[in-house]
Design an enzyme around this catalytic site. Sequence first.
Site, PDB file in Angstrom:
ATOM      1  N   ASP A 143       0.878  -1.170   0.000  1.00  0.00           N
ATOM      2  CA  ASP A 143       0.000   0.000   0.000  1.00  0.00           C
ATOM      3  C   ASP A 143       0.919   1.225   0.000  1.00  0.00           C
ATOM      4  O   ASP A 143       2.142   1.106  -0.201  1.00  0.00           O
ATOM      5  CB  ASP A 143      -0.986  -0.036   1.170  1.00  0.00           C
ATOM      6  CG  ASP A 143      -0.313   0.170   2.531  1.00  0.00           C
ATOM      7  OD1 ASP A 143       0.944   0.214   2.595  1.00  0.00           O
ATOM      8  OD2 ASP A 143      -1.038   0.297   3.536  1.00  0.00           O
ATOM      9  N   CYS A 155       3.174  -3.284   3.976  1.00  0.00           N
ATOM     10  CA  CYS A 155       2.357  -2.122   4.336  1.00  0.00           C
ATOM     11  C   CYS A 155       3.053  -1.448   5.516  1.00  0.00           C
ATOM     12  O   CYS A 155       4.236  -1.718   5.762  1.00  0.00           O
ATOM     13  CB  CYS A 155       0.902  -2.499   4.622  1.00  0.00           C
ATOM     14  SG  CYS A 155       0.619  -3.627   5.996  1.00  0.00           S
ATOM     15  N   THR A 198       2.724  -1.634   8.820  1.00  0.00           N
ATOM     16  CA  THR A 198       3.117  -2.590   9.858  1.00  0.00           C
ATOM     17  C   THR A 198       3.328  -4.001   9.305  1.00  0.00           C
ATOM     18  O   THR A 198       3.913  -4.838  10.009  1.00  0.00           O
ATOM     19  CB  THR A 198       2.009  -2.697  10.929  1.00  0.00           C
ATOM     20  OG1 THR A 198       0.805  -3.115  10.261  1.00  0.00           O
ATOM     21  CG2 THR A 198       1.781  -1.372  11.629  1.00  0.00           C
ATOM     22  N   HIS A 251      10.053 -24.484   8.620  1.00  0.00           N
ATOM     23  CA  HIS A 251       9.036 -25.218   9.377  1.00  0.00           C
ATOM     24  C   HIS A 251       7.605 -25.030   8.870  1.00  0.00           C
ATOM     25  O   HIS A 251       6.812 -25.967   8.943  1.00  0.00           O
ATOM     26  CB  HIS A 251       9.079 -24.794  10.849  1.00  0.00           C
ATOM     27  CG  HIS A 251      10.311 -25.288  11.560  1.00  0.00           C
ATOM     28  ND1 HIS A 251      10.478 -25.181  12.920  1.00  0.00           N
ATOM     29  CD2 HIS A 251      11.441 -25.889  11.087  1.00  0.00           C
ATOM     30  CE1 HIS A 251      11.660 -25.698  13.268  1.00  0.00           C
ATOM     31  NE2 HIS A 251      12.268 -26.125  12.167  1.00  0.00           N
ATOM     32  N   HIS A 292       7.513 -31.568   9.761  1.00  0.00           N
ATOM     33  CA  HIS A 292       6.838 -30.285   9.532  1.00  0.00           C
ATOM     34  C   HIS A 292       5.781 -30.388   8.437  1.00  0.00           C
ATOM     35  O   HIS A 292       4.821 -29.620   8.437  1.00  0.00           O
ATOM     36  CB  HIS A 292       7.860 -29.200   9.207  1.00  0.00           C
ATOM     37  CG  HIS A 292       8.866 -29.014  10.288  1.00  0.00           C
ATOM     38  ND1 HIS A 292       8.524 -28.505  11.529  1.00  0.00           N
ATOM     39  CD2 HIS A 292      10.176 -29.311  10.347  1.00  0.00           C
ATOM     40  CE1 HIS A 292       9.596 -28.492  12.296  1.00  0.00           C
ATOM     41  NE2 HIS A 292      10.616 -28.979  11.612  1.00  0.00           N
TER      42      HIS A 292
HETATM   43  C1  RB5 Z   1      -1.878   2.635   6.559  1.00  0.00           C
HETATM   44  O1  RB5 Z   1      -1.848   3.820   7.280  1.00  0.00           O
HETATM   45  C2  RB5 Z   1      -1.630   1.470   7.480  1.00  0.00           C
HETATM   46  O2  RB5 Z   1      -2.756   1.237   8.250  1.00  0.00           O
HETATM   47  C3  RB5 Z   1      -1.254   0.237   6.680  1.00  0.00           C
HETATM   48  O3  RB5 Z   1      -0.125   0.508   5.916  1.00  0.00           O
HETATM   49  C4  RB5 Z   1      -0.931  -0.996   7.473  1.00  0.00           C
HETATM   50  O4  RB5 Z   1      -0.004  -0.728   8.471  1.00  0.00           O
HETATM   51  C5  RB5 Z   1      -2.082  -1.753   7.984  1.00  0.00           C
HETATM   52  O5  RB5 Z   1      -1.956  -2.828   8.575  1.00  0.00           O
END
Ligand code: RB5
Length: 146
Positions: free
Chosen positions: A7, A64, A66, A97, A132
């Site tokens: 994203d 993304c 996180t 695994h 596994h």
């Molecule tokens: C976008 O601001 C953020 O929410 C997205 O990149 C991601 O971290 C969502 O899990």
Amino acid sequence: MIAIASDHGGFELKQEMMAHLRERGLEYEDFGTFSPESCDYPDFGEPAARAVAEGRCDRGILICGTGIGMSITANKIKGIRCALCGDCYSAELTRRHNDANILAMGARVVGPGLAEKIMDTFLDTPFEGGRHAKRVAKIGEVESRG
Ligand code: RB5
């Protein structure tokens, strides 16, 4: 063939990861996003993950902010085992695994140097099989039960 998507939060890191894949001579397909404009991660994570699930791509890289939204999205798709990794040990073990077929990373969590090492580890580590394989098969059984 590697499916890669992000994203807006992962856009810059995706550019760096694609440059690294080119340096390594590894082929990839970029499923977007194609600009740093704000967007919704499932719109790009889903088609990339489906390409892996359907066998059009061998592995996937999803990024993304996180890595969490992308990993949750990818793991909704049958046949996908997406691992969110912020360290090389996890990237190695999820291949050995879990036979993970997609790596998710958080661009706001890892820097480009570490992300490169994590991605290389993920791409270069084989599945161990053996005991596994039975466990991974059981993940499929859980998936079938819905
Ligand atoms: C976008 O601001 C953020 O929410 C997205 O990149 C991601 O971290 C969502 O899990």
